[in-house]
Design a protein around this motif. Sequence first.
Motif, short mmCIF file in Angstrom:
data_model
loop_
_atom_site.label_atom_id
_atom_site.label_comp_id
_atom_site.label_asym_id
_atom_site.label_seq_id
_atom_site.Cartn_x
_atom_site.Cartn_y
_atom_site.Cartn_z
N ALA A 1 41.87 34.05 48.84
CA ALA A 1 41.62 32.84 48.27
C ALA A 1 40.29 32.83 47.71
N PHE A 2 39.11 33.78 48.24
CA PHE A 2 38.04 33.77 47.51
C PHE A 2 38.20 34.84 46.39
N SER A 3 39.01 35.87 46.54
CA SER A 3 39.18 36.90 45.41
C SER A 3 39.68 36.35 44.03
N LEU A 4 40.61 35.07 44.33
CA LEU A 4 41.14 34.45 43.16
C LEU A 4 40.74 33.32 42.59
N TRP A 5 39.86 32.31 43.54
CA TRP A 5 39.29 31.23 43.28
C TRP A 5 37.64 30.83 43.67
#
Length: 450
Positions: free
Chosen positions: A318-322
């Motif tokens: 999730a942090f990687s994408l958003w």
Amino acid sequence: MSLHRPQTLAVLTLLVLAAVALPIVAPVTAGPPPEAVCGLCTDDALDGGVEHSEVVVRVQDDGSADWTVRATLDERTAGELRDAPAERRDRVRGELTRRTVVDEVTALQTRIENRTLVATFTSADFAHRGVGGVLVADGLFPSHEAAGVTVHADRLAVHGPDGTSPTLVPDTATADGGAIVWTEQTGIGSETYLAFGADAGLVATGTSYLAVGMAVVERSLARALAIVALPTLLFVGVLVGLFRDGDRFGPDRADDGLATRIGLVVGAVAPVLLAAGVGLFLLGTSIEGWAVDLAIFVGLTLVSLVPQTLVAAGTAAAFSLWGDRISLDSYAWWVFPAASGCWLVIVGATGPNRLLGTWTTTVLLFLLLGAAHERSTLAAAPVAVVTLLTPTLAAFPFVSPSVAPSYTLLLWAVGTVVLGVALYALGRQESARTEVTESSDTEKPTAEAT
């Protein structure tokens, strides 16, 4: 382009692993057969001669209980017991204490009224006084802590002393006047506490929950401490290390690809845990000797770590994408201790489901810890305290009743801190995102001028 490909791969990996892990349910070990509340009320009582039964239990101020059992018998059984009072007494005593919650019967009296067997007796230590004068009854506990309890009677009523009202009623029962009543055959669990107070008001009810809570702690504290000692010490050691050397994960070592790598690596670990766990479990079911339980329980523990591993991998993905949208750096420092406190309330108040809550989401506390620690040690301290409580929360299913060996909790703790350290590093860097960005923007003109 090279950045989006690993992110997409991470998401696809997580989706596949989630599809594999969702059918997994928490396994439980086979325990001893359930015990009955009333031995004269079971289907096989008196060689199957009981057609209908009712039980009334009257709890006394001293904690003892006076029982009255009325069992309607078939003609044959009623005739046999009517003509042989001495045999009737012996058979009734044997039934009352055979695989039941009643360990010892005193002042036993029996008689036959038409086809109804009436047995009266007293059992000691059915209840005790708790905080605020609340009478806490634990007389429905089985003799074997891992066994269940079943109400076989067509009606079971437990009355408190005169002048009291039920203040803690199990879900399977109802309050009827001054009694707690079961009107159907049902299981009631292995630790069914009842409570009676001066009235059924809000204060008395709250005091009853407090009294029962203290009884639970007193009953299982020693065992819980023995089980959680090593996992808690492991958490203490890891947290001390993070507070001392956590700056190694700070913004000075910022890495834009950290979240992606954590998602990929941790996501890849999940199927390995699943395969190893299933393999060990199958091995344990096919061998003999001392290693059977070890293989089975280690295998089950590895499988139980899969959901938490997916949670960690999903968080990193999730942090990687958003990451820009989540932006932990935009939250005030007090948000992270507050979030850990909410986690404790939600998970700690979910009863038996706290096993699911702690075993699958504790790693998220390490993310909060890293984010808070990046702000200040004072902000991180409350999060660390909540994190230290998680082994105790995770141990409750092993204590009441005991369903698995304690080393499984230690294995969970090891897996949790390994995943937790990765999320701690991610939390620190995401919490310092603005600072890192500003530092990079400041360095660019300097480099260009040079």
